[in-house]
Design a protein around this motif. Sequence first.
Motif, PDB file in Angstrom:
ATOM      1  N   THR A  21       0.828  -1.206   0.000  1.00  0.00           N
ATOM      2  CA  THR A  21       0.000   0.000   0.000  1.00  0.00           C
ATOM      3  C   THR A  21       0.862   1.255   0.000  1.00  0.00           C
ATOM      4  OG1 THR A  21      -1.920  -1.040   1.050  1.00  0.00           O
ATOM      5  CG2 THR A  21      -1.658   1.329   1.371  1.00  0.00           C
ATOM      6  N   ASP A  43      -8.285   0.761  -5.322  1.00  0.00           N
ATOM      7  CA  ASP A  43      -7.975  -0.079  -4.167  1.00  0.00           C
ATOM      8  C   ASP A  43      -8.818  -1.353  -4.250  1.00  0.00           C
ATOM      9  OD1 ASP A  43      -7.267  -1.131  -1.734  1.00  0.00           O
ATOM     10  OD2 ASP A  43      -7.798   0.635  -0.552  1.00  0.00           O
ATOM     11  N   ASP A  45      -8.023  -4.090  -2.296  1.00  0.00           N
ATOM     12  CA  ASP A  45      -7.746  -4.830  -1.065  1.00  0.00           C
ATOM     13  C   ASP A  45      -8.839  -4.549  -0.036  1.00  0.00           C
ATOM     14  OD1 ASP A  45      -6.703  -5.908   1.306  1.00  0.00           O
ATOM     15  OD2 ASP A  45      -4.653  -5.440   0.740  1.00  0.00           O
ATOM     16  N   ALA A  48      -8.534  -1.981   2.702  1.00  0.00           N
ATOM     17  CA  ALA A  48      -8.814  -0.591   2.330  1.00  0.00           C
ATOM     18  C   ALA A  48      -7.798   0.400   2.890  1.00  0.00           C
ATOM     19  CB  ALA A  48     -10.234  -0.203   2.761  1.00  0.00           C
ATOM     20  N   SER A  50      -5.182   1.899   1.341  1.00  0.00           N
ATOM     21  CA  SER A  50      -4.992   3.039   0.434  1.00  0.00           C
ATOM     22  C   SER A  50      -6.168   4.000   0.525  1.00  0.00           C
ATOM     23  CB  SER A  50      -4.839   2.548  -1.015  1.00  0.00           C
ATOM     24  OG  SER A  50      -3.595   1.935  -1.233  1.00  0.00           O
ATOM     25  N   THR A  51      -7.362   3.434   0.624  1.00  0.00           N
ATOM     26  CA  THR A  51      -8.563   4.260   0.752  1.00  0.00           C
ATOM     27  C   THR A  51      -8.501   5.106   2.017  1.00  0.00           C
ATOM     28  OG1 THR A  51      -9.834   2.568  -0.420  1.00  0.00           O
ATOM     29  CG2 THR A  51     -11.082   4.188   0.846  1.00  0.00           C
ATOM     30  N   LEU A  87      -9.649   8.437  -6.704  1.00  0.00           N
ATOM     31  CA  LEU A  87      -9.639   7.185  -5.959  1.00  0.00           C
ATOM     32  C   LEU A  87     -10.901   6.388  -6.216  1.00  0.00           C
ATOM     33  CD1 LEU A  87      -8.427   5.394  -3.592  1.00  0.00           C
ATOM     34  CD2 LEU A  87      -9.838   6.796  -2.052  1.00  0.00           C
ATOM     35  N   GLY A  89     -12.328   3.568  -4.241  1.00  0.00           N
ATOM     36  CA  GLY A  89     -12.016   3.038  -2.929  1.00  0.00           C
ATOM     37  C   GLY A  89     -12.444   1.600  -2.700  1.00  0.00           C
ATOM     38  N   ASP A 127      -3.983  -1.256  -6.231  1.00  0.00           N
ATOM     39  CA  ASP A 127      -3.479  -1.778  -4.964  1.00  0.00           C
ATOM     40  C   ASP A 127      -4.159  -3.122  -4.749  1.00  0.00           C
ATOM     41  OD1 ASP A 127      -2.515  -2.316  -2.481  1.00  0.00           O
ATOM     42  OD2 ASP A 127      -3.359  -0.541  -1.494  1.00  0.00           O
TER      43      ASP A 127
END
Length: 247
Positions: A21, A43, A45, A48, A50-51, A87, A89, A127
Amino acid sequence: MAIPNSATIAIYSLKGGVGKTTLAVNLAWCAATLSARRTLLWDLDPQAASTYLLSDRRAKGQAQSVFTKDVDPTKLIAKTEIARLDLLGADSSLRGLDVLFHELDKKKLLTKLLATAGKDFDRVILDCPPGITETSDQVMRAADLIVVPVIPSPLSERAYAEVVEQLGNRSALMPVHAMVDRRRKVHADALARHPAWPVIPMASVIEQMAVKRAPVGSFAARTPGAQAFAALWQAIEKRLAETARAR
């Protein structure tokens, strides 16, 4: 140097806890700020991270809807406080994404969704969750380049070798030594074995990202950590240009 008009870069690792990340967020910042490219960070993953680092919005359980309910992914894209960086998310609803991909049996679903989500962007950064899974299989088909963070240790190198074995010639890979402490002999030995791999140091300023909820370059641009991310991004752009010329 000729640069392709658009490209998808996946940040992926077989192992968790290797700085995936951190790479995704900082490379997205580099793309948007240093290269002035319209950039989307997607994102995938369910953790979360990165979010969390780039958005104050609370998760609403919508992330999986682009895969299950034919929701247009562009409707879930949000602007960040960083110019030219948007983003898409993640949230906990992505925990079932592997099962979903398996049940749908659509090998290029992510590729199709990227064509929609990424149509207004020059660079898309993915990500990705760890592990060799149905999700990673989708990512391998969709990405132009896969950046793989590798902690300089025998076990992490073994995990990277497994990634190479699993992927074969299907995807373009760029291994990156991450969380590097050159004072440690095992790290120094690993760097000596792979001198051409880019290096991201272990640094307190990078750890501050979680506190400041921001990429390193936005608050500590002159530090070695920020400069390492910038150098890695330049290497990625060079690799993309070389790939485009070879086609």
